[in-house]
Design a protein around this motif. Structure first.
Motif, PDB file in Angstrom:
ATOM      1  N   TRP A 139       0.823  -1.209   0.000  1.00 27.30           N
ATOM      2  CA  TRP A 139       0.000   0.000   0.000  1.00 27.30           C
ATOM      3  C   TRP A 139       0.860   1.263   0.000  1.00 27.30           C
ATOM      4  N   LEU A 140       2.042   1.211   0.615  1.00 24.91           N
ATOM      5  CA  LEU A 140       2.942   2.367   0.591  1.00 24.91           C
ATOM      6  C   LEU A 140       3.516   2.573  -0.806  1.00 24.91           C
ATOM      7  N   LEU A 141       3.947   1.479  -1.426  1.00 31.11           N
ATOM      8  CA  LEU A 141       4.487   1.548  -2.780  1.00 31.11           C
ATOM      9  C   LEU A 141       3.403   1.980  -3.768  1.00 31.11           C
ATOM     10  N   GLU A 142       2.204   1.438  -3.641  1.00 31.46           N
ATOM     11  CA  GLU A 142       1.110   1.797  -4.547  1.00 31.46           C
ATOM     12  C   GLU A 142       0.827   3.303  -4.485  1.00 31.46           C
ATOM     13  N   SER A 143       0.738   3.848  -3.298  1.00 35.19           N
ATOM     14  CA  SER A 143       0.476   5.284  -3.143  1.00 35.19           C
ATOM     15  C   SER A 143       1.558   6.120  -3.810  1.00 35.19           C
ATOM     16  N   GLU A 144       2.792   5.714  -3.628  1.00 36.51           N
ATOM     17  CA  GLU A 144       3.921   6.433  -4.232  1.00 36.51           C
ATOM     18  C   GLU A 144       3.863   6.359  -5.765  1.00 36.51           C
ATOM     19  N   LEU A 145       3.543   5.187  -6.299  1.00 31.48           N
ATOM     20  CA  LEU A 145       3.460   5.025  -7.752  1.00 31.48           C
ATOM     21  C   LEU A 145       2.332   5.864  -8.337  1.00 31.48           C
ATOM     22  N   ILE A 146       1.168   5.820  -7.719  1.00 27.99           N
ATOM     23  CA  ILE A 146       0.026   6.582  -8.229  1.00 27.99           C
ATOM     24  C   ILE A 146       0.303   8.081  -8.161  1.00 27.99           C
ATOM     25  N   ALA A 147       0.984   8.529  -7.136  1.00 30.03           N
ATOM     26  CA  ALA A 147       1.296   9.955  -6.993  1.00 30.03           C
ATOM     27  C   ALA A 147       2.317  10.436  -8.024  1.00 30.03           C
ATOM     28  N   ASN A 148       3.164   9.532  -8.515  1.00 24.68           N
ATOM     29  CA  ASN A 148       4.284   9.963  -9.362  1.00 24.68           C
ATOM     30  C   ASN A 148       4.255   9.467 -10.798  1.00 24.68           C
ATOM     31  N   LEU A 149       3.318   8.602 -11.140  1.00 25.60           N
ATOM     32  CA  LEU A 149       3.244   8.069 -12.501  1.00 25.60           C
ATOM     33  C   LEU A 149       1.894   8.399 -13.126  1.00 25.60           C
ATOM     34  N   ASP A 150       1.820   8.342 -14.444  1.00 26.75           N
ATOM     35  CA  ASP A 150       0.564   8.519 -15.164  1.00 26.75           C
ATOM     36  C   ASP A 150      -0.088   7.142 -15.288  1.00 26.75           C
ATOM     37  N   LEU A 151      -1.042   6.866 -14.407  1.00 30.34           N
ATOM     38  CA  LEU A 151      -1.727   5.572 -14.361  1.00 30.34           C
ATOM     39  C   LEU A 151      -3.225   5.820 -14.573  1.00 30.34           C
ATOM     40  N   PRO A 152      -3.662   5.957 -15.817  1.00 27.94           N
ATOM     41  CA  PRO A 152      -5.029   6.402 -16.099  1.00 27.94           C
ATOM     42  C   PRO A 152      -6.132   5.451 -15.659  1.00 27.94           C
ATOM     43  N   LEU A 153      -5.844   4.173 -15.443  1.00 22.16           N
ATOM     44  CA  LEU A 153      -6.900   3.239 -15.057  1.00 22.16           C
ATOM     45  C   LEU A 153      -7.069   3.120 -13.544  1.00 22.16           C
ATOM     46  N   ASN A 154      -6.214   3.755 -12.774  1.00 22.81           N
ATOM     47  CA  ASN A 154      -6.385   3.799 -11.323  1.00 22.81           C
ATOM     48  C   ASN A 154      -7.259   4.995 -10.970  1.00 22.81           C
ATOM     49  N   LEU A 155      -8.288   4.765 -10.163  1.00 21.42           N
ATOM     50  CA  LEU A 155      -9.115   5.871  -9.685  1.00 21.42           C
ATOM     51  C   LEU A 155      -8.733   6.282  -8.266  1.00 21.42           C
ATOM     52  N   ASP A 156      -8.599   5.320  -7.378  1.00 20.28           N
ATOM     53  CA  ASP A 156      -8.272   5.609  -5.984  1.00 20.28           C
ATOM     54  C   ASP A 156      -6.955   6.384  -5.900  1.00 20.28           C
ATOM     55  N   GLN A 157      -6.944   7.486  -5.181  1.00 21.59           N
ATOM     56  CA  GLN A 157      -5.764   8.332  -4.976  1.00 21.59           C
ATOM     57  C   GLN A 157      -5.273   9.024  -6.254  1.00 21.59           C
ATOM     58  N   ASN A 158      -6.112   9.097  -7.289  1.00 23.06           N
ATOM     59  CA  ASN A 158      -5.619   9.521  -8.602  1.00 23.06           C
ATOM     60  C   ASN A 158      -6.477  10.610  -9.253  1.00 23.06           C
ATOM     61  N   LYS A 159      -7.093  11.479  -8.472  1.00 24.12           N
ATOM     62  CA  LYS A 159      -7.968  12.521  -9.020  1.00 24.12           C
ATOM     63  C   LYS A 159      -7.242  13.473  -9.962  1.00 24.12           C
ATOM     64  N   ARG A 160      -5.943  13.617  -9.821  1.00 19.28           N
ATOM     65  CA  ARG A 160      -5.178  14.541 -10.657  1.00 19.28           C
ATOM     66  C   ARG A 160      -4.988  14.030 -12.085  1.00 19.28           C
ATOM     67  N   ASN A 161      -5.227  12.731 -12.316  1.00 13.96           N
ATOM     68  CA  ASN A 161      -5.007  12.158 -13.643  1.00 13.96           C
ATOM     69  C   ASN A 161      -6.025  12.709 -14.635  1.00 13.96           C
ATOM     70  N   THR A 162      -5.579  13.006 -15.848  1.00 14.64           N
ATOM     71  CA  THR A 162      -6.452  13.605 -16.857  1.00 14.64           C
ATOM     72  C   THR A 162      -7.583  12.666 -17.297  1.00 14.64           C
ATOM     73  N   PHE A 163      -7.441  11.362 -17.126  1.00 15.13           N
ATOM     74  CA  PHE A 163      -8.466  10.405 -17.526  1.00 15.13           C
ATOM     75  C   PHE A 163      -9.450  10.116 -16.388  1.00 15.13           C
ATOM     76  N   TYR A 164      -9.155  10.601 -15.197  1.00 14.74           N
ATOM     77  CA  TYR A 164      -9.942  10.292 -13.997  1.00 14.74           C
ATOM     78  C   TYR A 164     -11.433  10.595 -14.181  1.00 14.74           C
ATOM     79  N   ALA A 165     -11.766  11.807 -14.562  1.00 18.84           N
ATOM     80  CA  ALA A 165     -13.171  12.211 -14.663  1.00 18.84           C
ATOM     81  C   ALA A 165     -13.918  11.364 -15.691  1.00 18.84           C
ATOM     82  N   LYS A 166     -13.297  11.106 -16.811  1.00 18.89           N
ATOM     83  CA  LYS A 166     -13.952  10.308 -17.858  1.00 18.89           C
ATOM     84  C   LYS A 166     -14.195   8.882 -17.374  1.00 18.89           C
TER      85      LYS A 166
END
Length: 185
Positions: A139-166
């Protein structure tokens, strides 16, 4: 980034694994805690890149009062052959691929029905590739990855992603439509 070796291992893995390899016995996925990452040889939706890391998940999942009993092997295998009720990845992919989400059983569970889940499994068998990295606190690694990578299919912790809303809107629309339809048998 705190987890540089793990990030590199997921972004540039030594090997990507297919459904046939993962589901075979004994299978390559360890019964250990860690993070897994998904790529696809065909874009599940227009505008998403092919071959790039698009989603990460973890096993076990840390919850408010306990940690799940899942491990990398059980979780990755479930994504390849389970259903949308138990797999956020399958729910997302099915929605992106235009499969119809339905209420099943008592009406509280949402899946793509037997036929839709089989179609999704076949699509994943042909196009999904997975890699993983072991980590005692995924869970620590996942949070770090989502915060620092462009992972468009992750929703949790990823509101900043450009694909999130869609993606969020597509999944919400699929759930709303499923609730309007009769329970599928």
């Amino acid at each position: 980034m705190r987890f540089e070796a793990e990030r590199v291992a997921l972004l540039d893995p030594e090997r990507l694994w297919s459904a046939g390899e993962v589901l075979g016995r004994p299978g390559p996925v360890p019964r250990a805690a860690g993070v897994y990452g998904w790529r696809f040889t065909s874009a599940p939706h227009e505008g998403l890149p092919v071959g790039k890391l698009l989603y990460v998940g973890i096993a076990p999942r840390r919850m408010a009062t306990r940690t799940s009993r899942q491990n990398l092997r059980s979780r990755v295998r479930y994504h390849f052959r389970g259903n949308a009720e138990g797999s956020t990845l399958r729910l997302t992919l099915g929605c992106l691929l235009g499969l119809e989400l339905r209420r099943v059983g008592s009406g509280r569970r949402l899946t793509f029905t037997v036929r839709g889940e089989a179609e999704l499994s076949a699509w994943m068998a042909e196009h999904a590739k997975v890699s993983w990295v072991e980590h005692p606190q995924p869970w620590l690694l996942e949070s770090e990855l989502i915060a620092n990578l462009d992972l468009p299919l992750n929703l949790d912790q990823n509101k900043r992603n450009t694909f999130y809303a869609k993606l969020r809107a597509m999944r919400a629309a699929a759930r709303e439509r499923a609730r309007e339809l009769p329970i599928s048998t």
